[in-house]
Design a protein around this motif. Sequence first.
Motif, PDB file in Angstrom:
ATOM      1  N   ILE A   1       0.842  -1.299  -0.162  1.00 54.70           N
ATOM      2  CA  ILE A   1      -0.036   0.118   0.181  1.00 54.70           C
ATOM      3  C   ILE A   1       0.853   1.134   0.064  1.00 54.70           C
ATOM      4  CG2 ILE A   1      -1.656   1.318   1.498  1.00 54.70           C
ATOM      5  CD1 ILE A   1      -2.633  -1.552   2.178  1.00 54.70           C
ATOM      6  N   CYS A   2       0.562   2.173  -0.872  1.00 53.36           N
ATOM      7  CA  CYS A   2       1.454   3.318  -0.988  1.00 53.36           C
ATOM      8  C   CYS A   2       0.559   4.481  -1.083  1.00 53.36           C
ATOM      9  CB  CYS A   2       1.934   3.299  -2.351  1.00 53.36           C
ATOM     10  SG  CYS A   2       3.304   2.269  -2.523  1.00 53.36           S
ATOM     11  N   ASP A   3       1.264   5.637  -0.708  1.00 51.15           N
ATOM     12  CA  ASP A   3       0.444   6.909  -0.798  1.00 51.15           C
ATOM     13  C   ASP A   3       0.412   7.386  -2.100  1.00 51.15           C
ATOM     14  OD1 ASP A   3       2.756   8.187  -1.041  1.00 51.15           O
ATOM     15  OD2 ASP A   3       3.042   8.990   1.264  1.00 51.15           O
ATOM     16  N   GLN A   4       0.058   8.838  -2.404  1.00 53.14           N
ATOM     17  CA  GLN A   4       0.010   9.059  -3.810  1.00 53.14           C
ATOM     18  C   GLN A   4       1.312   9.622  -4.340  1.00 53.14           C
ATOM     19  OE1 GLN A   4      -2.919  12.269  -3.851  1.00 53.14           O
ATOM     20  NE2 GLN A   4      -1.591  13.719  -3.058  1.00 53.14           N
ATOM     21  N   GLU A   5       2.167   9.766  -3.587  1.00 53.03           N
ATOM     22  CA  GLU A   5       3.717   9.914  -3.868  1.00 53.03           C
ATOM     23  C   GLU A   5       4.554   8.771  -4.128  1.00 53.03           C
ATOM     24  OE1 GLU A   5       2.430  12.062  -1.308  1.00 53.03           O
ATOM     25  OE2 GLU A   5       1.791  13.575  -2.642  1.00 53.03           O
ATOM     26  N   GLY A   6       3.801   7.617  -3.906  1.00 55.44           N
ATOM     27  CA  GLY A   6       4.560   6.236  -3.957  1.00 55.44           C
ATOM     28  C   GLY A   6       5.288   5.769  -2.944  1.00 55.44           C
ATOM     29  N   ASN A   7       5.179   6.695  -1.670  1.00 53.19           N
ATOM     30  CA  ASN A   7       5.492   6.147  -0.589  1.00 53.19           C
ATOM     31  C   ASN A   7       5.075   4.979   0.184  1.00 53.19           C
ATOM     32  OD1 ASN A   7       7.895   8.318  -0.585  1.00 53.19           O
ATOM     33  ND2 ASN A   7       5.963   9.727  -0.023  1.00 53.19           N
ATOM     34  N   GLU A   8       5.564   3.938   0.560  1.00 50.97           N
ATOM     35  CA  GLU A   8       4.916   2.738   1.145  1.00 50.97           C
ATOM     36  C   GLU A   8       4.445   3.019   2.624  1.00 50.97           C
ATOM     37  OE1 GLU A   8       6.135  -2.014   2.271  1.00 50.97           O
ATOM     38  OE2 GLU A   8       7.149  -0.952   0.557  1.00 50.97           O
ATOM     39  N   ILE A   9       3.156   2.588   2.742  1.00 51.92           N
ATOM     40  CA  ILE A   9       2.472   2.666   4.003  1.00 51.92           C
ATOM     41  C   ILE A   9       2.521   1.308   4.652  1.00 51.92           C
ATOM     42  CG2 ILE A   9       0.574   3.379   5.250  1.00 51.92           C
ATOM     43  CD1 ILE A   9      -0.311   4.910   2.814  1.00 51.92           C
ATOM     44  N   ASP A  10       3.334   0.989   5.782  1.00 52.57           N
ATOM     45  CA  ASP A  10       3.249  -0.063   6.376  1.00 52.57           C
ATOM     46  C   ASP A  10       2.071  -0.305   7.138  1.00 52.57           C
ATOM     47  OD1 ASP A  10       4.142  -2.678   7.772  1.00 52.57           O
ATOM     48  OD2 ASP A  10       5.040  -1.430   9.259  1.00 52.57           O
ATOM     49  N   ALA A  11       1.262  -1.263   6.878  1.00 60.82           N
ATOM     50  CA  ALA A  11      -0.003  -1.513   7.559  1.00 60.82           C
ATOM     51  C   ALA A  11       0.504  -2.251   8.923  1.00 60.82           C
ATOM     52  CB  ALA A  11      -0.755  -2.825   6.620  1.00 60.82           C
ATOM     53  N   GLY A  12       1.267  -3.009   9.080  1.00 59.40           N
ATOM     54  CA  GLY A  12       1.701  -3.601  10.327  1.00 59.40           C
ATOM     55  C   GLY A  12       1.028  -4.876  10.881  1.00 59.40           C
ATOM     56  N   ARG A  13      -0.026  -5.162   9.869  1.00 58.86           N
ATOM     57  CA  ARG A  13      -0.739  -6.586  10.350  1.00 58.86           C
ATOM     58  C   ARG A  13      -1.214  -6.935   8.774  1.00 58.86           C
ATOM     59  NH1 ARG A  13      -5.012  -2.406  12.591  1.00 58.86           N
ATOM     60  NH2 ARG A  13      -5.431  -1.116  10.790  1.00 58.86           N
ATOM     61  N   SER A  14      -1.706  -8.272   8.880  1.00 61.02           N
ATOM     62  CA  SER A  14      -2.225  -8.896   7.920  1.00 61.02           C
ATOM     63  C   SER A  14      -3.349  -9.984   8.382  1.00 61.02           C
ATOM     64  CB  SER A  14      -1.214  -9.733   7.274  1.00 61.02           C
ATOM     65  OG  SER A  14      -1.827 -10.503   6.029  1.00 61.02           O
ATOM     66  N   PRO A  15      -4.525  -9.984   7.895  1.00 60.64           N
ATOM     67  CA  PRO A  15      -5.007  -8.985   6.642  1.00 60.64           C
ATOM     68  C   PRO A  15      -5.121  -7.537   7.125  1.00 60.64           C
ATOM     69  CG  PRO A  15      -6.808 -10.418   7.390  1.00 60.64           C
ATOM     70  CD  PRO A  15      -5.619 -10.825   8.330  1.00 60.64           C
ATOM     71  N   VAL A  16      -5.154  -6.829   6.054  1.00 57.10           N
ATOM     72  CA  VAL A  16      -5.251  -5.548   6.071  1.00 57.10           C
ATOM     73  C   VAL A  16      -6.930  -4.920   5.835  1.00 57.10           C
ATOM     74  CG1 VAL A  16      -4.718  -3.014   4.945  1.00 57.10           C
ATOM     75  CG2 VAL A  16      -3.167  -5.112   5.240  1.00 57.10           C
ATOM     76  N   ALA A  17      -7.243  -4.129   6.862  1.00 56.50           N
ATOM     77  CA  ALA A  17      -8.896  -3.602   6.564  1.00 56.50           C
ATOM     78  C   ALA A  17      -8.680  -2.138   6.245  1.00 56.50           C
ATOM     79  CB  ALA A  17      -9.734  -3.623   7.856  1.00 56.50           C
ATOM     80  N   LEU A  18      -9.064  -1.795   4.999  1.00 54.78           N
ATOM     81  CA  LEU A  18      -9.078  -0.468   4.619  1.00 54.78           C
ATOM     82  C   LEU A  18     -10.479   0.332   4.869  1.00 54.78           C
ATOM     83  CD1 LEU A  18      -7.447  -1.017   1.047  1.00 54.78           C
ATOM     84  CD2 LEU A  18      -6.347  -0.350   3.299  1.00 54.78           C
ATOM     85  N   CYS A  19     -10.429   1.488   5.201  1.00 54.06           N
ATOM     86  CA  CYS A  19     -11.696   2.264   5.693  1.00 54.06           C
ATOM     87  C   CYS A  19     -12.315   2.447   4.325  1.00 54.06           C
ATOM     88  CB  CYS A  19     -11.109   3.681   6.225  1.00 54.06           C
ATOM     89  SG  CYS A  19     -12.467   4.656   6.635  1.00 54.06           S
ATOM     90  N   ARG A  20     -13.845   2.435   4.494  1.00 54.46           N
ATOM     91  CA  ARG A  20     -14.750   2.931   3.412  1.00 54.46           C
ATOM     92  C   ARG A  20     -15.570   3.894   3.834  1.00 54.46           C
ATOM     93  NH1 ARG A  20     -18.201  -1.375   0.246  1.00 54.46           N
ATOM     94  NH2 ARG A  20     -18.856  -2.331   2.292  1.00 54.46           N
ATOM     95  N   CYS A  21     -15.568   4.212   5.088  1.00 56.21           N
ATOM     96  CA  CYS A  21     -16.582   5.235   5.632  1.00 56.21           C
ATOM     97  C   CYS A  21     -16.046   6.702   5.674  1.00 56.21           C
ATOM     98  CB  CYS A  21     -17.012   4.747   7.329  1.00 56.21           C
ATOM     99  SG  CYS A  21     -15.919   5.270   8.482  1.00 56.21           S
ATOM    100  N   GLY A  22     -14.738   6.698   5.511  1.00 57.71           N
ATOM    101  CA  GLY A  22     -13.706   8.184   5.616  1.00 57.71           C
ATOM    102  C   GLY A  22     -13.721   8.459   6.804  1.00 57.71           C
ATOM    103  N   ARG A  23     -13.870   7.954   7.896  1.00 57.63           N
ATOM    104  CA  ARG A  23     -13.988   8.571   9.340  1.00 57.63           C
ATOM    105  C   ARG A  23     -13.049   7.860  10.126  1.00 57.63           C
ATOM    106  NH1 ARG A  23     -18.268  12.412  10.315  1.00 57.63           N
ATOM    107  NH2 ARG A  23     -19.608  12.213   8.641  1.00 57.63           N
ATOM    108  N   SER A  24     -12.053   6.797   9.773  1.00 59.30           N
ATOM    109  CA  SER A  24     -11.209   6.277  10.590  1.00 59.30           C
ATOM    110  C   SER A  24     -10.133   7.296  11.121  1.00 59.30           C
ATOM    111  CB  SER A  24     -10.457   5.228   9.735  1.00 59.30           C
ATOM    112  OG  SER A  24      -9.327   4.611  10.402  1.00 59.30           O
ATOM    113  N   ARG A  25      -9.750   7.261  12.066  1.00 52.88           N
ATOM    114  CA  ARG A  25      -8.297   8.035  12.613  1.00 52.88           C
ATOM    115  C   ARG A  25      -7.031   7.381  12.161  1.00 52.88           C
ATOM    116  NH1 ARG A  25     -10.955   8.211  18.453  1.00 52.88           N
ATOM    117  NH2 ARG A  25     -12.692   9.818  18.078  1.00 52.88           N
ATOM    118  N   ILE A  26      -7.157   6.247  11.597  1.00 53.57           N
ATOM    119  CA  ILE A  26      -5.915   5.766  10.906  1.00 53.57           C
ATOM    120  C   ILE A  26      -5.836   5.427   9.663  1.00 53.57           C
ATOM    121  CG2 ILE A  26      -5.033   4.710  13.200  1.00 53.57           C
ATOM    122  CD1 ILE A  26      -6.068   2.069  12.333  1.00 53.57           C
TER     123      ILE A  26
END
Length: 75
Positions: free
Chosen positions: A28-53
């Motif tokens: 998972i990378c940000d828009q500049e291409g920098n890798e974002i470490d999830a620190g876990r597997s599986p990964v849960a990605l926010c769909r509501c837009g309100r997550s603090r992480i």
Amino acid sequence: MSGSGDEPEVRIVPYRDGPLLVRGPVTICDQEGNEIDAGRSPVALCRCGRSRIRPFCDGTHTTTRFRAPSGRESR
């Protein structure tokens, strides 16, 4: 669908009223291409837009009454 050869399969499952759950080897990378470490597997990605992480899910969808189907929405 399965992966080709010996590569593990990646699966993304939208959970009803919840996150996108990503299973398998992903980067998972940000828009500049920098890798974002999830620190876990599986990964849960926010769909509501309100997550603090964001982009990861912290369970906030349960308190904001976020609603979304598990399958494709009809238009």
